[in-house]
Design a protein around this motif. Structure first.
Motif, PDB file in Angstrom:
ATOM      1  N   LEU A  10       0.778  -1.028   0.121  1.00  0.00           N
ATOM      2  CA  LEU A  10      -0.258   0.090   0.324  1.00  0.00           C
ATOM      3  C   LEU A  10       0.886   1.123   0.130  1.00  0.00           C
ATOM      4  O   LEU A  10       0.039   2.196  -1.138  1.00  0.00           O
ATOM      5  CB  LEU A  10      -1.279  -0.523   0.803  1.00  0.00           C
ATOM      6  CG  LEU A  10      -2.218   1.263   1.333  1.00  0.00           C
ATOM      7  CD1 LEU A  10      -2.969   1.161  -0.359  1.00  0.00           C
ATOM      8  CD2 LEU A  10      -2.954   1.031   2.752  1.00  0.00           C
ATOM      9  N   TYR A  11       1.780   1.571   0.600  1.00  0.00           N
ATOM     10  CA  TYR A  11       2.884   1.917   0.500  1.00  0.00           C
ATOM     11  C   TYR A  11       3.916   2.630  -0.517  1.00  0.00           C
ATOM     12  O   TYR A  11       3.573   3.554  -0.930  1.00  0.00           O
ATOM     13  CB  TYR A  11       4.079   2.062   2.005  1.00  0.00           C
ATOM     14  CG  TYR A  11       4.748   2.552   1.835  1.00  0.00           C
ATOM     15  CD1 TYR A  11       4.924   4.826   2.866  1.00  0.00           C
ATOM     16  CD2 TYR A  11       6.211   2.731   1.438  1.00  0.00           C
ATOM     17  CE1 TYR A  11       5.607   5.635   2.599  1.00  0.00           C
ATOM     18  CE2 TYR A  11       7.235   3.391   1.385  1.00  0.00           C
ATOM     19  CZ  TYR A  11       6.978   5.037   1.889  1.00  0.00           C
ATOM     20  OH  TYR A  11       8.169   6.168   1.872  1.00  0.00           O
ATOM     21  N   ASP A  13       2.389   2.074  -3.373  1.00  0.00           N
ATOM     22  CA  ASP A  13       1.262   1.577  -4.701  1.00  0.00           C
ATOM     23  C   ASP A  13       1.024   3.359  -4.442  1.00  0.00           C
ATOM     24  O   ASP A  13       0.943   5.011  -4.969  1.00  0.00           O
ATOM     25  CB  ASP A  13      -0.351   0.999  -4.420  1.00  0.00           C
ATOM     26  CG  ASP A  13      -0.024   0.340  -4.625  1.00  0.00           C
ATOM     27  OD1 ASP A  13       0.999  -0.612  -5.022  1.00  0.00           O
ATOM     28  OD2 ASP A  13      -1.067  -1.085  -4.536  1.00  0.00           O
ATOM     29  N   CYS A  14       1.549   3.402  -2.733  1.00  0.00           N
ATOM     30  CA  CYS A  14       0.960   5.149  -2.820  1.00  0.00           C
ATOM     31  C   CYS A  14       1.704   6.478  -3.767  1.00  0.00           C
ATOM     32  O   CYS A  14       1.766   7.332  -3.678  1.00  0.00           O
ATOM     33  CB  CYS A  14       0.550   6.078  -0.900  1.00  0.00           C
ATOM     34  SG  CYS A  14      -0.711   4.980   0.051  1.00  0.00           S
ATOM     35  N   LEU A  17       1.392   6.403  -7.107  1.00  0.00           N
ATOM     36  CA  LEU A  17       0.381   7.840  -7.456  1.00  0.00           C
ATOM     37  C   LEU A  17       0.404   8.651  -6.977  1.00  0.00           C
ATOM     38  O   LEU A  17       0.517   9.658  -7.827  1.00  0.00           O
ATOM     39  CB  LEU A  17      -0.634   7.017  -5.909  1.00  0.00           C
ATOM     40  CG  LEU A  17      -2.165   8.275  -6.412  1.00  0.00           C
ATOM     41  CD1 LEU A  17      -3.209   8.179  -7.974  1.00  0.00           C
ATOM     42  CD2 LEU A  17      -2.909   7.206  -5.241  1.00  0.00           C
ATOM     43  N   ILE A  18       2.095   9.032  -6.109  1.00  0.00           N
ATOM     44  CA  ILE A  18       1.740  10.400  -6.084  1.00  0.00           C
ATOM     45  C   ILE A  18       2.804  11.109  -6.972  1.00  0.00           C
ATOM     46  O   ILE A  18       2.636  11.996  -7.312  1.00  0.00           O
ATOM     47  CB  ILE A  18       2.475  10.826  -4.288  1.00  0.00           C
ATOM     48  CG1 ILE A  18       2.416  10.496  -3.560  1.00  0.00           C
ATOM     49  CG2 ILE A  18       3.713  12.346  -4.857  1.00  0.00           C
ATOM     50  CD1 ILE A  18       2.323  10.608  -1.784  1.00  0.00           C
ATOM     51  N   LEU A  36       2.857  11.623   3.348  1.00  0.00           N
ATOM     52  CA  LEU A  36       2.918  10.097   3.823  1.00  0.00           C
ATOM     53  C   LEU A  36       4.227   9.042   4.179  1.00  0.00           C
ATOM     54  O   LEU A  36       3.648   8.248   5.148  1.00  0.00           O
ATOM     55  CB  LEU A  36       3.160   9.453   2.239  1.00  0.00           C
ATOM     56  CG  LEU A  36       3.381   7.632   1.323  1.00  0.00           C
ATOM     57  CD1 LEU A  36       1.903   7.234   2.006  1.00  0.00           C
ATOM     58  CD2 LEU A  36       2.843   7.367   0.063  1.00  0.00           C
ATOM     59  N   TRP A  40       3.598   6.918   7.107  1.00  0.00           N
ATOM     60  CA  TRP A  40       4.602   5.530   7.653  1.00  0.00           C
ATOM     61  C   TRP A  40       4.988   5.854   8.490  1.00  0.00           C
ATOM     62  O   TRP A  40       5.415   3.932   9.233  1.00  0.00           O
ATOM     63  CB  TRP A  40       5.574   5.405   5.962  1.00  0.00           C
ATOM     64  CG  TRP A  40       6.384   4.017   6.421  1.00  0.00           C
ATOM     65  CD1 TRP A  40       7.241   3.783   6.250  1.00  0.00           C
ATOM     66  CD2 TRP A  40       5.911   3.035   5.985  1.00  0.00           C
ATOM     67  NE1 TRP A  40       7.615   2.552   6.003  1.00  0.00           N
ATOM     68  CE2 TRP A  40       6.313   1.756   6.343  1.00  0.00           C
ATOM     69  CE3 TRP A  40       4.309   2.008   6.187  1.00  0.00           C
ATOM     70  CZ2 TRP A  40       6.727   0.639   5.672  1.00  0.00           C
ATOM     71  CZ3 TRP A  40       3.630   0.756   5.643  1.00  0.00           C
ATOM     72  CH2 TRP A  40       5.501   0.449   5.422  1.00  0.00           C
ATOM     73  N   ARG A  56      -4.963   1.554   7.507  1.00  0.00           N
ATOM     74  CA  ARG A  56      -5.306   0.530   5.672  1.00  0.00           C
ATOM     75  C   ARG A  56      -6.658   1.300   5.327  1.00  0.00           C
ATOM     76  O   ARG A  56      -6.806   2.536   4.252  1.00  0.00           O
ATOM     77  CB  ARG A  56      -5.416  -1.076   5.247  1.00  0.00           C
ATOM     78  CG  ARG A  56      -5.212  -0.877   4.298  1.00  0.00           C
ATOM     79  CD  ARG A  56      -5.473  -2.510   3.734  1.00  0.00           C
ATOM     80  NE  ARG A  56      -3.783  -3.215   3.898  1.00  0.00           N
ATOM     81  CZ  ARG A  56      -3.858  -3.976   4.764  1.00  0.00           C
ATOM     82  NH1 ARG A  56      -4.044  -4.984   5.123  1.00  0.00           N
ATOM     83  NH2 ARG A  56      -2.607  -4.178   4.651  1.00  0.00           N
ATOM     84  N   ALA A  59      -6.127   5.027   5.024  1.00  0.00           N
ATOM     85  CA  ALA A  59      -5.095   5.187   3.886  1.00  0.00           C
ATOM     86  C   ALA A  59      -5.758   5.766   2.123  1.00  0.00           C
ATOM     87  O   ALA A  59      -6.175   6.685   1.494  1.00  0.00           O
ATOM     88  CB  ALA A  59      -4.103   4.911   3.524  1.00  0.00           C
ATOM     89  N   LEU A  63      -7.195   8.946   0.463  1.00  0.00           N
ATOM     90  CA  LEU A  63      -7.001   9.451  -1.119  1.00  0.00           C
ATOM     91  C   LEU A  63      -7.814   8.843  -2.058  1.00  0.00           C
ATOM     92  O   LEU A  63      -7.971   9.578  -3.040  1.00  0.00           O
ATOM     93  CB  LEU A  63      -5.978   7.154  -2.008  1.00  0.00           C
ATOM     94  CG  LEU A  63      -4.773   6.837  -0.896  1.00  0.00           C
ATOM     95  CD1 LEU A  63      -3.949   6.558  -1.860  1.00  0.00           C
ATOM     96  CD2 LEU A  63      -3.461   8.581  -1.964  1.00  0.00           C
ATOM     97  N   LEU A  94      -9.773   2.010  -5.412  1.00  0.00           N
ATOM     98  CA  LEU A  94      -9.332   1.995  -4.348  1.00  0.00           C
ATOM     99  C   LEU A  94     -10.565   0.926  -3.623  1.00  0.00           C
ATOM    100  O   LEU A  94     -10.987   1.339  -2.103  1.00  0.00           O
ATOM    101  CB  LEU A  94      -9.077   3.999  -4.029  1.00  0.00           C
ATOM    102  CG  LEU A  94      -7.831   4.080  -3.822  1.00  0.00           C
ATOM    103  CD1 LEU A  94      -7.653   6.034  -3.951  1.00  0.00           C
ATOM    104  CD2 LEU A  94      -6.878   3.597  -3.453  1.00  0.00           C
TER     105      LEU A  94
END
Length: 111
Positions: A10-11, A13-14, A17-18, A36, A40, A56, A59, A63, A94
């Motif tokens: 997930l981290y 993926d974030c 995405l950023i 982020l 984390w 989760r 988050a 998003l 998401l």
């Protein structure tokens, strides 16, 4: 049904995405990455599965809310239909991810 992704996924993926939302080293990109990373680092040692699922979900909701904000801010410009479709697809992904996470958490509680 597939199990939810581990927190590290997930981290990552974030972070990806950023890179799509705010490419390069713009102030927005730096602020998003900093936020982020701070979250984390703050929660990296959490081992309680229920707490992990709660984090989760937060988050994913954050998003989704951000994508909704970006999508709505593009609405008045007359253009940006490709961006809207992309953010809509990401938002749907998401939501699907959040539902799978919740179902996985419920299965864990039933055991």
């Amino acid at each position: 049904m597939a199990s939810p992704k581990p927190p590290l996924h997930l981290y990552r993926d974030c972070i990806r995405l950023i890179s799509h939302l705010a490419p390069g080293s713009s102030p927005k990109s730096l602020a998003l990455r900093s936020t982020l990373r701070r979250e984390w680092d703050k929660n990296q040692g959490v081992t309680d599965q229920a707490k992990i699922e709660d984090l989760r979900g937060g988050a994913v909701r954050g998003l989704a809310n951000y994508l909704t904000l970006v999508s709505s801010s593009m609405g008045g410009s007359g253009g940006g239909s490709a961006a809207k479709a992309t953010s809509g697809g990401l938002r749907d992904s998401l939501k699907s991810y959040e539902k799978r996470s919740i179902k996985g958490m419920e299965r864990g509680v039933e055991k």
